[in-house]
Design a protein around this motif. Structure first.
Motif, PDB file in Angstrom:
ATOM      1  N   VAL A  43     -49.058 -43.985  21.447  1.00  0.00           N
ATOM      2  CA  VAL A  43     -48.309 -43.952  20.197  1.00  0.00           C
ATOM      3  C   VAL A  43     -47.946 -42.496  19.939  1.00  0.00           C
ATOM      4  O   VAL A  43     -48.818 -41.632  19.956  1.00  0.00           O
ATOM      5  CB  VAL A  43     -49.126 -44.510  19.009  1.00  0.00           C
ATOM      6  CG1 VAL A  43     -48.285 -44.526  17.741  1.00  0.00           C
ATOM      7  CG2 VAL A  43     -49.656 -45.897  19.321  1.00  0.00           C
ATOM      8  N   THR A  44     -46.677 -42.245  19.715  1.00  0.00           N
ATOM      9  CA  THR A  44     -46.218 -40.878  19.527  1.00  0.00           C
ATOM     10  C   THR A  44     -45.126 -40.791  18.480  1.00  0.00           C
ATOM     11  O   THR A  44     -44.429 -41.769  18.220  1.00  0.00           O
ATOM     12  CB  THR A  44     -45.703 -40.279  20.854  1.00  0.00           C
ATOM     13  OG1 THR A  44     -45.354 -38.895  20.646  1.00  0.00           O
ATOM     14  CG2 THR A  44     -44.496 -41.024  21.382  1.00  0.00           C
ATOM     15  N   GLY A  45     -44.992 -39.618  17.934  1.00  0.00           N
ATOM     16  CA  GLY A  45     -43.844 -39.322  17.093  1.00  0.00           C
ATOM     17  C   GLY A  45     -42.698 -38.891  17.982  1.00  0.00           C
ATOM     18  O   GLY A  45     -42.832 -38.772  19.206  1.00  0.00           O
ATOM     19  N   THR A  46     -41.565 -38.665  17.356  1.00  0.00           N
ATOM     20  CA  THR A  46     -40.365 -38.206  18.040  1.00  0.00           C
ATOM     21  C   THR A  46     -40.010 -36.844  17.465  1.00  0.00           C
ATOM     22  O   THR A  46     -40.081 -36.649  16.254  1.00  0.00           O
ATOM     23  CB  THR A  46     -39.210 -39.199  17.806  1.00  0.00           C
ATOM     24  OG1 THR A  46     -39.608 -40.474  18.294  1.00  0.00           O
ATOM     25  CG2 THR A  46     -37.941 -38.769  18.499  1.00  0.00           C
ATOM     26  N   ILE A  47     -39.649 -35.914  18.321  1.00  0.00           N
ATOM     27  CA  ILE A  47     -39.289 -34.584  17.838  1.00  0.00           C
ATOM     28  C   ILE A  47     -37.839 -34.271  18.167  1.00  0.00           C
ATOM     29  O   ILE A  47     -37.223 -34.942  19.011  1.00  0.00           O
ATOM     30  CB  ILE A  47     -40.219 -33.495  18.424  1.00  0.00           C
ATOM     31  CG1 ILE A  47     -40.133 -33.456  19.946  1.00  0.00           C
ATOM     32  CG2 ILE A  47     -41.657 -33.718  17.972  1.00  0.00           C
ATOM     33  CD1 ILE A  47     -40.818 -32.268  20.578  1.00  0.00           C
ATOM     34  N   GLY A  48     -37.313 -33.243  17.506  1.00  0.00           N
ATOM     35  CA  GLY A  48     -35.946 -32.803  17.781  1.00  0.00           C
ATOM     36  C   GLY A  48     -34.949 -33.927  17.636  1.00  0.00           C
ATOM     37  O   GLY A  48     -34.975 -34.694  16.685  1.00  0.00           O
ATOM     38  N   PHE A  49     -34.082 -34.045  18.611  1.00  0.00           N
ATOM     39  CA  PHE A  49     -33.041 -35.069  18.597  1.00  0.00           C
ATOM     40  C   PHE A  49     -33.439 -36.267  19.463  1.00  0.00           C
ATOM     41  O   PHE A  49     -32.731 -36.647  20.385  1.00  0.00           O
ATOM     42  CB  PHE A  49     -31.710 -34.474  19.065  1.00  0.00           C
ATOM     43  CG  PHE A  49     -31.174 -33.440  18.133  1.00  0.00           C
ATOM     44  CD1 PHE A  49     -30.492 -33.803  16.980  1.00  0.00           C
ATOM     45  CD2 PHE A  49     -31.388 -32.094  18.377  1.00  0.00           C
ATOM     46  CE1 PHE A  49     -30.016 -32.850  16.100  1.00  0.00           C
ATOM     47  CE2 PHE A  49     -30.910 -31.130  17.508  1.00  0.00           C
ATOM     48  CZ  PHE A  49     -30.226 -31.507  16.361  1.00  0.00           C
ATOM     49  N   GLY A  50     -34.630 -36.808  19.168  1.00  0.00           N
ATOM     50  CA  GLY A  50     -35.095 -37.985  19.894  1.00  0.00           C
ATOM     51  C   GLY A  50     -35.904 -37.675  21.129  1.00  0.00           C
ATOM     52  O   GLY A  50     -35.945 -38.473  22.060  1.00  0.00           O
ATOM     53  N   GLU A  51     -36.590 -36.544  21.138  1.00  0.00           N
ATOM     54  CA  GLU A  51     -37.310 -36.114  22.326  1.00  0.00           C
ATOM     55  C   GLU A  51     -38.791 -36.494  22.284  1.00  0.00           C
ATOM     56  O   GLU A  51     -39.385 -36.632  21.231  1.00  0.00           O
ATOM     57  CB  GLU A  51     -37.179 -34.601  22.475  1.00  0.00           C
ATOM     58  CG  GLU A  51     -35.735 -34.157  22.640  1.00  0.00           C
ATOM     59  CD  GLU A  51     -35.543 -32.682  22.354  1.00  0.00           C
ATOM     60  OE1 GLU A  51     -36.530 -31.924  22.359  1.00  0.00           O
ATOM     61  OE2 GLU A  51     -34.396 -32.301  22.117  1.00  0.00           O
ATOM     62  N   VAL A  52     -39.366 -36.612  23.468  1.00  0.00           N
ATOM     63  CA  VAL A  52     -40.795 -36.861  23.633  1.00  0.00           C
ATOM     64  C   VAL A  52     -41.516 -35.509  23.491  1.00  0.00           C
ATOM     65  O   VAL A  52     -41.131 -34.542  24.141  1.00  0.00           O
ATOM     66  CB  VAL A  52     -41.100 -37.483  25.016  1.00  0.00           C
ATOM     67  CG1 VAL A  52     -42.593 -37.668  25.215  1.00  0.00           C
ATOM     68  CG2 VAL A  52     -40.341 -38.799  25.187  1.00  0.00           C
ATOM     69  N   PRO A  53     -42.563 -35.430  22.661  1.00  0.00           N
ATOM     70  CA  PRO A  53     -43.305 -34.168  22.529  1.00  0.00           C
ATOM     71  C   PRO A  53     -43.900 -33.719  23.868  1.00  0.00           C
ATOM     72  O   PRO A  53     -44.336 -34.545  24.677  1.00  0.00           O
ATOM     73  CB  PRO A  53     -44.409 -34.505  21.529  1.00  0.00           C
ATOM     74  CG  PRO A  53     -43.888 -35.677  20.767  1.00  0.00           C
ATOM     75  CD  PRO A  53     -43.061 -36.459  21.755  1.00  0.00           C
ATOM     76  N   GLN A  54     -43.945 -32.419  24.096  1.00  0.00           N
ATOM     77  CA  GLN A  54     -44.418 -31.852  25.358  1.00  0.00           C
ATOM     78  C   GLN A  54     -45.838 -32.300  25.730  1.00  0.00           C
ATOM     79  O   GLN A  54     -46.077 -32.654  26.884  1.00  0.00           O
ATOM     80  CB  GLN A  54     -44.326 -30.317  25.329  1.00  0.00           C
ATOM     81  CG  GLN A  54     -44.584 -29.683  26.679  1.00  0.00           C
ATOM     82  CD  GLN A  54     -43.627 -30.158  27.768  1.00  0.00           C
ATOM     83  OE1 GLN A  54     -42.436 -30.335  27.542  1.00  0.00           O
ATOM     84  NE2 GLN A  54     -44.150 -30.391  28.965  1.00  0.00           N
ATOM     85  N   PRO A  55     -46.810 -32.306  24.786  1.00  0.00           N
ATOM     86  CA  PRO A  55     -48.151 -32.772  25.176  1.00  0.00           C
ATOM     87  C   PRO A  55     -48.161 -34.224  25.669  1.00  0.00           C
ATOM     88  O   PRO A  55     -48.941 -34.573  26.556  1.00  0.00           O
ATOM     89  CB  PRO A  55     -48.976 -32.615  23.900  1.00  0.00           C
ATOM     90  CG  PRO A  55     -48.271 -31.543  23.127  1.00  0.00           C
ATOM     91  CD  PRO A  55     -46.811 -31.762  23.417  1.00  0.00           C
TER      92      PRO A  55
END
Length: 129
Positions: A43-55
């Motif tokens: 389960v993850t959030g979305t960052i930027g313009f729909g990107e997968v977080p680096q970790p």
């Protein structure tokens, strides 16, 4: 089913806490390269313009063979990029997108997610959202 989650702003962490699931692992930058042997849902959030977080990317590079499904948080204000990290992960690793939810999710979202996790093995025909 183990649930691994990444929470950049705290929304996903609040969501997971409300589910009262016990087999969870919080993904941090410190453990992003850690190998786990159990099948899991991420389960993850979305960052930027729909990107997968680096970790999350780093963790999946090491553990993708045990990935069974994904759920993603986002903000509907981002339109077509809402919770897009979940779509990207589902597509890249050929796993079902269990659900998308806004910010820390509603009470109904947490109930729905918990049911999907608890019944995951029984419901091999899980449909993508």
């Amino acid at each position: 089913m183990k649930v691994v989650f990444y929470s950049f702003t705290g929304n996903v962490k609040r969501f997971i806490k409300r589910t009262e699931l016990t087999d969870t692992m919080e993904l941090t930058e410190n453990c992003a390269s850690e190998r786990i042997e159990d099948p899991f849902i991420i389960v993850t959030g979305t960052i930027g313009f729909g990107e997968v977080p680096q970790p999350v990317k780093q963790f999946l590079n090491v553990n993708h063979d045990n990935l069974r499904g994904v759920a993603a948080s986002g903000n509907r204000n981002w339109g077509q990029n809402f919770a897009k990290a979940g779509i990207a992960i589902a597509d890249e690793y050929n796993v079902p997108l269990l659900m998308k939810f806004e910010l820390h999710g509603s009470i109904q979202d947490t109930k729905e997610f918990k049911e999907k996790v608890v019944n995951f093995y029984e419901d091999n025909g899980t449909k993508a959202v």
